[in-house]
Design a protein around this motif. Structure first.
Motif, PDB file in Angstrom:
ATOM      1  N   LEU A 389       0.863  -1.179   0.000  1.00 19.30           N
ATOM      2  CA  LEU A 389       0.000   0.000   0.000  1.00 19.30           C
ATOM      3  C   LEU A 389       0.902   1.232   0.000  1.00 19.30           C
ATOM      4  CD1 LEU A 389      -2.780  -0.880   2.623  1.00 19.30           C
ATOM      5  CD2 LEU A 389      -2.712  -1.371   0.161  1.00 19.30           C
ATOM      6  N   ASP A 390       0.502   2.269  -0.716  1.00 19.80           N
ATOM      7  CA  ASP A 390       1.329   3.468  -0.851  1.00 19.80           C
ATOM      8  C   ASP A 390       0.615   4.705  -0.326  1.00 19.80           C
ATOM      9  OD1 ASP A 390       3.625   2.348  -2.005  1.00 19.80           O
ATOM     10  OD2 ASP A 390       2.699   2.342  -3.994  1.00 19.80           O
ATOM     11  N   SER A 391       1.356   5.516   0.418  1.00 17.17           N
ATOM     12  CA  SER A 391       0.868   6.805   0.907  1.00 17.17           C
ATOM     13  C   SER A 391       1.085   7.878  -0.154  1.00 17.17           C
ATOM     14  CB  SER A 391       1.631   7.216   2.173  1.00 17.17           C
ATOM     15  OG  SER A 391       1.311   6.378   3.249  1.00 17.17           O
ATOM     16  N   HIS A 392       0.084   8.742  -0.316  1.00 20.26           N
ATOM     17  CA  HIS A 392       0.181   9.860  -1.256  1.00 20.26           C
ATOM     18  C   HIS A 392      -0.305  11.137  -0.574  1.00 20.26           C
ATOM     19  CE1 HIS A 392       0.738   7.639  -5.202  1.00 20.26           C
ATOM     20  NE2 HIS A 392       0.375   6.655  -4.384  1.00 20.26           N
ATOM     21  N   LEU A 393       0.404  12.224  -0.807  1.00 18.90           N
ATOM     22  CA  LEU A 393      -0.002  13.543  -0.320  1.00 18.90           C
ATOM     23  C   LEU A 393       0.076  14.523  -1.471  1.00 18.90           C
ATOM     24  CD1 LEU A 393      -0.719  15.601   1.904  1.00 18.90           C
ATOM     25  CD2 LEU A 393       1.739  15.830   2.345  1.00 18.90           C
ATOM     26  N   LYS A 394      -1.054  15.200  -1.749  1.00 15.58           N
ATOM     27  CA  LYS A 394      -1.076  16.245  -2.774  1.00 15.58           C
ATOM     28  C   LYS A 394      -1.306  17.587  -2.103  1.00 15.58           C
ATOM     29  CE  LYS A 394      -2.256  13.495  -6.829  1.00 15.58           C
ATOM     30  NZ  LYS A 394      -3.118  13.334  -8.033  1.00 15.58           N
ATOM     31  N   GLU A 395      -0.410  18.547  -2.426  1.00 13.92           N
ATOM     32  CA  GLU A 395      -0.429  19.874  -1.823  1.00 13.92           C
ATOM     33  C   GLU A 395      -0.573  20.939  -2.903  1.00 13.92           C
ATOM     34  OE1 GLU A 395       3.309  20.270   0.204  1.00 13.92           O
ATOM     35  OE2 GLU A 395       2.527  19.384   2.045  1.00 13.92           O
ATOM     36  N   PRO A 396      -0.879  22.209  -2.525  1.00 10.61           N
ATOM     37  CA  PRO A 396      -0.769  23.307  -3.482  1.00 10.61           C
ATOM     38  C   PRO A 396       0.645  23.378  -4.058  1.00 10.61           C
ATOM     39  CG  PRO A 396      -1.930  24.005  -1.509  1.00 10.61           C
ATOM     40  CD  PRO A 396      -1.375  22.636  -1.209  1.00 10.61           C
ATOM     41  N   ASN A 397       0.829  24.205  -5.060  1.00  7.84           N
ATOM     42  CA  ASN A 397       2.096  24.328  -5.796  1.00  7.84           C
ATOM     43  C   ASN A 397       2.378  23.064  -6.609  1.00  7.84           C
ATOM     44  OD1 ASN A 397       2.435  26.818  -4.456  1.00  7.84           O
ATOM     45  ND2 ASN A 397       3.515  25.808  -2.760  1.00  7.84           N
ATOM     46  N   SER A 398       1.295  22.309  -6.945  1.00  7.03           N
ATOM     47  CA  SER A 398       1.387  21.100  -7.766  1.00  7.03           C
ATOM     48  C   SER A 398       2.319  20.052  -7.159  1.00  7.03           C
ATOM     49  CB  SER A 398       1.849  21.446  -9.198  1.00  7.03           C
ATOM     50  OG  SER A 398       0.927  22.328  -9.819  1.00  7.03           O
ATOM     51  N   VAL A 399       2.361  19.990  -5.846  1.00  3.42           N
ATOM     52  CA  VAL A 399       3.215  19.041  -5.148  1.00  3.42           C
ATOM     53  C   VAL A 399       2.487  17.697  -5.007  1.00  3.42           C
ATOM     54  CG1 VAL A 399       4.256  18.494  -2.906  1.00  3.42           C
ATOM     55  CG2 VAL A 399       4.526  20.774  -3.897  1.00  3.42           C
ATOM     56  N   HIS A 400       3.206  16.618  -5.259  1.00  2.00           N
ATOM     57  CA  HIS A 400       2.688  15.262  -5.076  1.00  2.00           C
ATOM     58  C   HIS A 400       3.793  14.438  -4.423  1.00  2.00           C
ATOM     59  CE1 HIS A 400       0.634  11.463  -7.000  1.00  2.00           C
ATOM     60  NE2 HIS A 400       0.742  11.381  -5.681  1.00  2.00           N
ATOM     61  N   ILE A 401       3.618  14.107  -3.139  1.00  2.00           N
ATOM     62  CA  ILE A 401       4.591  13.306  -2.400  1.00  2.00           C
ATOM     63  C   ILE A 401       4.153  11.844  -2.457  1.00  2.00           C
ATOM     64  CG2 ILE A 401       5.692  12.901  -0.163  1.00  2.00           C
ATOM     65  CD1 ILE A 401       6.355  15.612  -1.377  1.00  2.00           C
ATOM     66  N   ALA A 402       5.038  10.969  -2.933  1.00  2.00           N
ATOM     67  CA  ALA A 402       4.767   9.528  -3.013  1.00  2.00           C
ATOM     68  C   ALA A 402       6.099   8.821  -3.232  1.00  2.00           C
ATOM     69  CB  ALA A 402       3.793   9.225  -4.141  1.00  2.00           C
ATOM     70  N   PHE A 404       7.530   7.720  -5.808  1.00  2.00           N
ATOM     71  CA  PHE A 404       8.272   8.126  -6.999  1.00  2.00           C
ATOM     72  C   PHE A 404       8.767   9.568  -6.916  1.00  2.00           C
ATOM     73  CE2 PHE A 404       3.678   8.403  -7.729  1.00  2.00           C
ATOM     74  CZ  PHE A 404       3.515   9.760  -7.906  1.00  2.00           C
ATOM     75  N   SER A 405       8.301  10.303  -5.906  1.00  2.00           N
ATOM     76  CA  SER A 405       8.734  11.700  -5.710  1.00  2.00           C
ATOM     77  C   SER A 405       8.665  11.954  -4.217  1.00  2.00           C
ATOM     78  CB  SER A 405       7.827  12.664  -6.476  1.00  2.00           C
ATOM     79  OG  SER A 405       8.230  14.008  -6.268  1.00  2.00           O
ATOM     80  N   ARG A 406       9.730  11.594  -3.496  1.00  2.00           N
ATOM     81  CA  ARG A 406       9.669  11.487  -2.041  1.00  2.00           C
ATOM     82  C   ARG A 406       9.776  12.814  -1.321  1.00  2.00           C
ATOM     83  NH1 ARG A 406      12.260   5.791  -0.149  1.00  2.00           N
ATOM     84  NH2 ARG A 406      11.691   6.723   1.850  1.00  2.00           N
ATOM     85  N   GLY A 407      10.072  13.920  -2.040  1.00  2.00           N
ATOM     86  CA  GLY A 407      10.096  15.236  -1.419  1.00  2.00           C
ATOM     87  C   GLY A 407      11.355  15.473  -0.606  1.00  2.00           C
ATOM     88  N   SER A 411      14.260  21.485   2.020  1.00  2.00           N
ATOM     89  CA  SER A 411      13.958  22.474   0.992  1.00  2.00           C
ATOM     90  C   SER A 411      12.526  22.266   0.547  1.00  2.00           C
ATOM     91  CB  SER A 411      14.932  22.325  -0.189  1.00  2.00           C
ATOM     92  OG  SER A 411      14.825  21.030  -0.757  1.00  2.00           O
ATOM     93  N   PRO A 412      11.935  23.223  -0.213  1.00  2.00           N
ATOM     94  CA  PRO A 412      10.548  23.025  -0.655  1.00  2.00           C
ATOM     95  C   PRO A 412      10.382  21.664  -1.320  1.00  2.00           C
ATOM     96  CG  PRO A 412      11.273  25.247  -1.157  1.00  2.00           C
ATOM     97  CD  PRO A 412      12.486  24.501  -0.665  1.00  2.00           C
ATOM     98  N   PRO A 413       9.278  20.968  -1.005  1.00  2.00           N
ATOM     99  CA  PRO A 413       8.064  21.419  -0.313  1.00  2.00           C
ATOM    100  C   PRO A 413       8.106  21.280   1.207  1.00  2.00           C
ATOM    101  CG  PRO A 413       7.720  19.208  -1.120  1.00  2.00           C
ATOM    102  CD  PRO A 413       9.105  19.607  -1.563  1.00  2.00           C
ATOM    103  N   TYR A 414       9.245  20.938   1.796  1.00  2.00           N
ATOM    104  CA  TYR A 414       9.365  20.716   3.252  1.00  2.00           C
ATOM    105  C   TYR A 414       8.403  19.627   3.715  1.00  2.00           C
ATOM    106  CZ  TYR A 414      12.027  25.034   2.967  1.00  2.00           C
ATOM    107  OH  TYR A 414      12.955  25.992   2.615  1.00  2.00           O
ATOM    108  N   ALA A 415       8.244  18.635   2.863  1.00  2.00           N
ATOM    109  CA  ALA A 415       7.430  17.454   3.158  1.00  2.00           C
ATOM    110  C   ALA A 415       8.100  16.278   2.465  1.00  2.00           C
ATOM    111  CB  ALA A 415       5.995  17.624   2.668  1.00  2.00           C
ATOM    112  N   ALA A 416       8.058  15.098   3.118  1.00  2.00           N
ATOM    113  CA  ALA A 416       8.773  13.969   2.543  1.00  2.00           C
ATOM    114  C   ALA A 416       8.156  12.652   2.983  1.00  2.00           C
ATOM    115  CB  ALA A 416      10.252  14.008   2.945  1.00  2.00           C
ATOM    116  N   VAL A 429       5.488   6.357   6.423  1.00  2.00           N
ATOM    117  CA  VAL A 429       5.359   7.624   7.145  1.00  2.00           C
ATOM    118  C   VAL A 429       5.645   8.791   6.206  1.00  2.00           C
ATOM    119  CG1 VAL A 429       6.138   8.998   9.104  1.00  2.00           C
ATOM    120  CG2 VAL A 429       6.121   6.500   9.279  1.00  2.00           C
ATOM    121  N   ILE A 430       4.724   9.732   6.156  1.00  2.00           N
ATOM    122  CA  ILE A 430       4.958  11.025   5.504  1.00  2.00           C
ATOM    123  C   ILE A 430       5.049  12.083   6.594  1.00  2.00           C
ATOM    124  CG2 ILE A 430       3.947  12.854   4.082  1.00  2.00           C
ATOM    125  CD1 ILE A 430       2.818  10.754   2.247  1.00  2.00           C
ATOM    126  N   THR A 431       6.116  12.876   6.551  1.00  2.00           N
ATOM    127  CA  THR A 431       6.299  13.978   7.497  1.00  2.00           C
ATOM    128  C   THR A 431       6.207  15.302   6.752  1.00  2.00           C
ATOM    129  OG1 THR A 431       7.747  12.679   8.927  1.00  2.00           O
ATOM    130  CG2 THR A 431       7.888  15.068   9.133  1.00  2.00           C
TER     131      THR A 431
END
Length: 524
Positions: A389-402, A404-407, A411-416, A429-431
């Motif tokens: 199972l995979d965690s996904h977080l979508k934020e403003p500024n077209s950010v997608h943490i998952a 394949f793009s661990r953040g 540095s921006p987006p200050y999420a990982a 865990v997404i922080t």
């Protein structure tokens, strides 16, 4: 000593919590002595329901002769707890005959001049049949929807003073403790008296009283037995393990008997003889490695008095340490195992993974864990299936943490995505170190694409921490073969306060970014 180190359509979410801004103040304002969390030196904390994240009011918190109770928001304060190590017990208020939650216990390290904090989750009682029985006859106690069971022979019950029950009928409850979802649903810190650590393959809380609120905790005068459902992140449960019972006075587990694996997957359980009414775990002692962990705030300053814990990935168990004046803690874990390391103080820090190779001996974790001033974490756990199972977080500024793009936290987006797990159980865990103003969404993807069981039957569980506040989500009905579970959205206001809105919907295709292409200011 090792013991000192260890001690050292829109559907509502599972708890039915409404949209509400999250208080940035740690634990709100306790109603008991000590006032607000920011002015307490001693111990402060929060007690919540392990299945919903809802606060539990009226829980008795005891450390030695000191007691207090949680307020309507689940908060408590114990400013006069002595410095050093204390065993703290948590007992829910009696509702009818027995408290509606299994008791909990934590060992804390109190440091002068700063506040120590804990967040405790309590498991609701199992539905037990019969709910009462004649102690002179005895009974076999079973739990609806579980292989958990306890057998009490006639005339065997005794209280702590060795006396039999005073009433003609006794109340009972058997509660399975899901250690594969969260090993800290078991009481204590996985320390065996006097100096060893263990991993668990499942736990059960057994309670009996005599209708006069007199708990039966003395040694049984006749035969007793327990069945403990297998609940472990280990690849294969062993054929035979030790039985451990929890001693709430010392905060330690006591090795007491053996148990054998019985039944067929997925309904396997460990069965063995028990010596008394208590919380019991099936497990095995292991050799521990010590992980040296530093914790810092975003400016690089050390965080003192943080609780740092290991959480096994390929085993169910953990260990706890507390950061010293340099912000460094010594945290035990299973030697040769893999674990996630996280700190709370009371916010949740970033997380790091210790691999099998790293834990083969004592190890220093680098870089330091980061304890956010603002921010949040999302922790996903599940069962043996689906595998991934995979965690996904979508934020403003077209950010997608998952995956394949661990953040990034630096540095921006200050999420990982701190931890990505592809082999059952999690946790993932997404922080978010710095929140982004606007609308955000967290969802889970069944990457494996298997549905026997799916996320609902696995079961999957998402624990969200915003500041010190905790919310827990479990899947709603209607999964079918939909691979996406839309869990919740949250809006970050211009003052950086957070409002969580449960979504709890299934989707056949990946959810779009709720902010669209809108930009958002990143909070400091």
């Amino acid at each position: 000593m090792l013991a000192a180190c260890f001690a050292a359509a829109l559907l509502s979410c599972g708890g039915g919590q409404s949209d509400a801004p999250i208080s940035p103040k740690p634990f709100g304002t306790p109603s008991g002595p000590g006032g607000s969390g920011s002015g307490v030196t001693g111990l402060i904390g929060l007690v919540v329901d392990a299945t919903t994240g809802n606060p539990i009011q009226g829980v008795t918190v005891a450390a030695g002769t000191l007691t207090t109770t949680t307020d309507s928001q689940g908060n408590f304060a114990m400013p006069t707890i002595p410095n050093g190590t204390s065993v703290v017990s948590f007992t829910a208020p009696v509702s009818g005959s027995l408290a509606p939650y299994a008791p909990q216990s934590r060992t804390v390290q109190i440091i002068p001049t700063i506040e120590t904090s804990v967040i405790v989750q309590m498991t609701p009682n199992g539905t037990t049949s019969p709910a009462t029985f004649d102690p002179t006859v005895g009974a076999t106690l079973t739990v609806t929807g579980s292989t958990a069971q306890a057998v009490i022979s006639g005339g065997s019950l005794r209280d702590a003073s060795g006396n039999p029950p005073a009433a003609a009928l006794v109340n009972d409850v058997v509660t399975p403790l899901a250690s594969s979802l969260d090993p800290y649903l078991l009481p204590g810190e996985y320390v065996v008296s006097p100096t060893s650590a263990f991993e668990t393959f499942g736990g059960v809380d057994l309670r009996v009283d005599d209708n006069l609120l007199n708990q039966m905790t003395g040694a049984l005068a006749g035969p007793g037995a327990i069945q403990i459902p297998v609940s472990s992140r280990a690849a294969a449960p062993p054929a035979s393990v030790s039985l451990f019972r929890f001693d709430p006075t010392t905060g330690l587990w006591v090795q007491d008997g053996t148990a054998t694996l019985q039944g067929a997957a997925p309904n396997q359980f460990y069965g063995g003889a028990i010596s008394r009414v208590a919380a019991w775990a099936a497990g095995q002692v292991y050799t521990a490695s010590t992980i040296s962990v530093c914790v810092q705030d975003p400016s690089g300053a050390p965080v003192v008095g943080a609780r740092v814990q290991s959480d096994g990935i390929d085993y169910s168990g953990g260990g706890t340490g507390w950061t010293n004046s340099s912000g460094v803690a010594s945290v035990p874990m299973k030697q040769g195992g893999s674990a996630i390391i996280t700190a709370t103080s009371p916010r949740s820090s970033s997380s790091a993974t210790i691999s099998n190779a790293q834990s083969a001996s004592n190890f220093t974790l680098t870089p330091c864990l980061i304890m956010p001033t603002r921010g949040m974490t999302m922790r996903l756990t599940w069962g043996a299936l689906p595998l991934d199972l995979d965690s996904h977080l979508k934020e403003p500024n077209s950010v997608h943490i998952a995956y394949f793009s661990r953040g990034s936290l630096g540095s921006p987006p200050y999420a990982a995505l701190d931890v990505d797990d592809v082999t059952s159980f999690g946790p993932e865990v997404i922080t978010v170190l710095r929140l982004t103003q606007g609308v955000n969404e967290y969802f889970v993807h069944n990457f494996s694409g298997t549905f026997a069981p799916g996320m609902t039957g696995s079961p999957a569980r998402v624990e969200v921490r915003v500041g010190s506040q905790t919310r827990i989500f479990t899947p709603p009905a209607g999964e079918g073969t939909n691979p996406y579970w839309r869990v919740f959205q949250f809006t970050v206001a211009t003052d950086c306060s957070v409002t969580i809105a449960p979504v709890q919907q299934w989707a056949a295709t990946e959810p779009p970014n709720p902010a669209g292409t809108a930009s958002g200011t990143i909070c400091n």
